[in-house]
Design a protein around this motif. Structure first.
Motif, PDB file in Angstrom:
ATOM      1  N   SER A 192      66.575  40.509  42.999  1.00  0.00           N
ATOM      2  CA  SER A 192      67.372  39.199  42.305  1.00  0.00           C
ATOM      3  C   SER A 192      68.931  39.446  42.589  1.00  0.00           C
ATOM      4  N   THR A 222      70.800  33.435  39.797  1.00  0.00           N
ATOM      5  CA  THR A 222      69.769  33.800  39.649  1.00  0.00           C
ATOM      6  C   THR A 222      69.969  34.856  38.317  1.00  0.00           C
ATOM      7  N   TYR A 536      59.700  32.812  42.327  1.00  0.00           N
ATOM      8  CA  TYR A 536      60.566  31.885  41.053  1.00  0.00           C
ATOM      9  C   TYR A 536      60.319  31.296  39.888  1.00  0.00           C
TER      10      TYR A 536
END
Length: 647
Positions: A192, A222, A536
């Motif tokens: 990430s 993120t 995600y």
């Protein structure tokens, strides 16, 4: 000789018979459950066959292939060709019940093996002997038909997928895996943060053109959720260190121009001052005033560029806006802590200020007020966020005014990995020098290649890539309906396709460091971005569930996490308390509520307590068995649950 507890050929024959002779599905469904199949793809396909048969829908190979294509599950069962393989592997559809009997028999054998392992673990856990005997009776009941109930999910935080770092550009993936190994952290963190690093390099300098006027900037927000002590700072240092080096390189390149502009501003200022003084001391001021006015205007037009800055840490909203204006609309806030959330919520001002973070993600025009000058415009702000926060902060931000209602949470890509603390290998090799050097060189190249773009480079999609985006949109839309899987996070889900497109743009630029702006994004890149997008999506559901969960449910999830990490199949309450004792579970009684939640949801089953001894003494600690599905492969559980929800 040890006998196998599965027969994939028999499983294939059952499915092939069902496709060849659909009328057998009803008879077989009465005795054969999807969970009886050993191979996950077979379990998924059998669930689909029995559901469609029950609904009176055809189950021939053509309609099943079309259904799987539409639902996006065709790849999960091996593709259309595998359906024909199943039929060819079936000796005779007339023997379907015989094949089903073989599959069911192996399923019972696996169940006995699992129950035996539970009994063995309980016997060595220190549980009372009578308790172990009671467990054996309960296990025997289960093996002969008592069974377990279907799990009722606590939330979507269980069985979360790991970050698919292999979908990143190769040099980025190598660094993410190496950093994760060296720091003994989940690859989710490095992956990430790597995306945030790519976003820092490309944000504000490139946009993906989807179709018509739809363009997506290439900046991301993120957020990695990890508890204290999980080496977040070490991961950040490794992944963003090259950005700081690139920033210093940009400063070196810009300094001569800055010095020249400062000198020009000083000269123009002196010239304007002399002209003003001359006009003030002259009786004939007309022409001199005009000259002084022109000189002052010329001095005001000399702009001294700001020193380049790519990265900021814990800053206020006002500072972020000012830096965005000074840096031509590009800035990254990268921090291994989540203090910035409290800052923008009004820690210092008392008033939340989210505008810069909302517009900085969307790329909407922003006006920036300055003390000494008129308000400035930032036409295309591109802010990047790359943060690591503790679980408590995640829950706090859900309560902060405006964070959900104004849409900030909808812009965050959450990663909620499993904490590795306590299971780390202390003897690991450092990140290979060649991997770190390549990562640093390539990230610096990307920064410098795009640094001079004032108007963002436009990255078009190939026709096939655009078709992939349409496929994603079609798949997402039903999920957003009331009662749909994403119905409670429709704000986040509505931005999902755009996030996948942004990730595709970053992968593309990472693959084509020096000329990515001159090439279209292909379908394979979209597929890689979609894989990260699915990651995600699963983690966003978990994060939003955690933000809205009550403390008892959260504590139940903590216990379930311990069960999963340790592979526990049976335990006593005393053993559990020793393992999870903390401020969260200060007393044994604190386990009662969470264990009750787990029992009600089918994750654990409390054994009947043995009779108390006539001699009295300390009562035995309650014992529990764990549902076998808790330790089943995540893909099987997810695929079956997803299909059932869709059905």
């Amino acid at each position: 000789m040890t006998r196998q507890t599965h027969d994939h050929a028999a499983e294939q024959a059952v499915l092939g018979a069902a496709l060849l002779a659909p009328h057998v599905v009803g008879d077989l469904a009465a005795t054969l459950n999807p969970e009886d199949f050993h191979r996950p793809a077979h379990a998924v396909l059998w669930q689909i066959l029995i559901d469609r048969h029950a609904a009176g829908q055809p189950v021939d190979p053509i309609t099943i292939a079309a259904y799987l294509t539409e639902s996006g599950d065709l790849g999960k069962v091996g593709g259309a060709a595998y359906l024909h393989t199943l039929m060819q592997a079936t000796p005779s559809a007339a023997n379907a019940s015989h094949y089903a009997g073989i599959v069911a028999d192996h399923a019972r054998r696996r169940q006995v093996v699992e129950l035996g392992a539970q009994l063995a673990q309980l016997a060595t856990s220190g549980a009372d002997v009578a308790d172990v005997v009671a467990a054996g009776r309960s296990m025997l009941d289960t093996a002969t038909g008592g069974g377990w109930p279907t799990l009722i999910p606590l939330g979507t935080g269980r069985h979360l997928p790991a970050f698919p770092a292999e979908a990143l550009p190769g040099w980025v993936a190598d660094m993410a895996f190496a950093v994760a190994e060296f720091t003994q952290t989940p690859v989710d963190a490095a992956g990430s943060i790597a995306l945030a690093a790519l976003s820092t390099a490309a944000g504000g300098r490139a946009e993906v053109e989807v179709r018509g006027s739809w363009r997506e900037p290439t900046n991301l927000y993120t957020v990695v959720v990890l508890p204290p002590g999980s080496r977040k700072s070490a991961v950040f240092a490794a992944m963003i260190g090259p950005l700081l080096d690139a920033e210093r390189r940009l400063v070196e390149l810009a300094r001569p121009a800055i010095v020249e502009a400062e000198l020009a501003a000083k000269v123009a200022g002196k010239t304007a001052e002399r002209a003003a003084n001359a006009a003030a001391s002259s009786d004939d001021r007309g022409a001199l005033l005009a000259e002084a006015s022109a000189a002052a205007q010329e001095a005001a037009e000399v702009i001294v560029p700001a020193l380049p800055q790519l990265v900021a840490d814990d800053i206020t909203s006002e500072t972020a806006a000012a830096l965005l204006a000074a840096q031509g609309g590009r800035l990254a806030v990268l921090s291994p802590e989540g203090g910035i959330f409290a800052t923008i919520a009004g820690r210092y001002s008392g008033t939340p200020n989210l505008e810069v973070f909302l517009k900085g993600h969307a790329g909407d025009m922003m006006r920036v007020g300055r003390l000494s000058r008129d308000a400035n415009h930032v036409d295309r702000p591109a802010l990047t966020l790359g943060l690591a926060v503790q679980p408590e902060i995640l829950r706090d931000i859900a309560q902060m005014p405006g964070f959900r209602g104004l849409g900030l949470l909808a812009r965050l890509l959450f990663a909620v990995p499993v904490n590795t603390v306590g299971w780390r290998n202390v003897d690991v090799d450092p990140v290979p020098a060649s991997v770190a050097a390549t990562y640093a060189a390539n990230l610096t190249t990307l920064v410098l290649t795009l640094a001079d773009w004032t108007d963002p480079a436009v990255l078009p999609l190939t026709p096939d890539a655009n078709a992939r985006v349409l496929d994603i949109q079609r798949a997402v839309e039903p999920r957003l309906r009331p009662g749909g899987p994403w119905g409670h996070i429709v704000d986040w889900g509505s931005k999902y396709t755009g996030a996948v497109v942004r990730i595709a743009g970053l992968i593309h630029l990472g693959e084509h460091l020096r000329d990515g702006w001159g090439k279209p994004i292909d379908a394979a890149t979209l597929d890689r971005a979609a894989l990260i997008g699915e990651y995600y999506a699963a983690h966003a559901l978990a994060a939003f569930d955690d933000m809205g969960a009550d403390p008892t449910t959260r504590n139940a999830e903590t216990i379930l996490g311990w069960i999963e990490r340790t592979g526990t199949t049976a335990f006593t309450k005393r053993d559990l308390y020793r393992a999870v004792k903390s401020a969260q579970f200060a007393n044994v009684a604190d386990l009662d509520g969470p264990l009750g939640v787990l029992d009600a949801h089918g994750y654990v089953r409390q054994l009947d307590p043995p009779a108390r001894s006539a001699k009295g003494g300390r009562p035995p600690s309650p014992s529990y068995l764990v549902h076998p599905d808790v330790h089943r492969p995540a893909g099987t559980v997810h695929a079956l649950d997803a299909h059932r929800r869709a059905a």
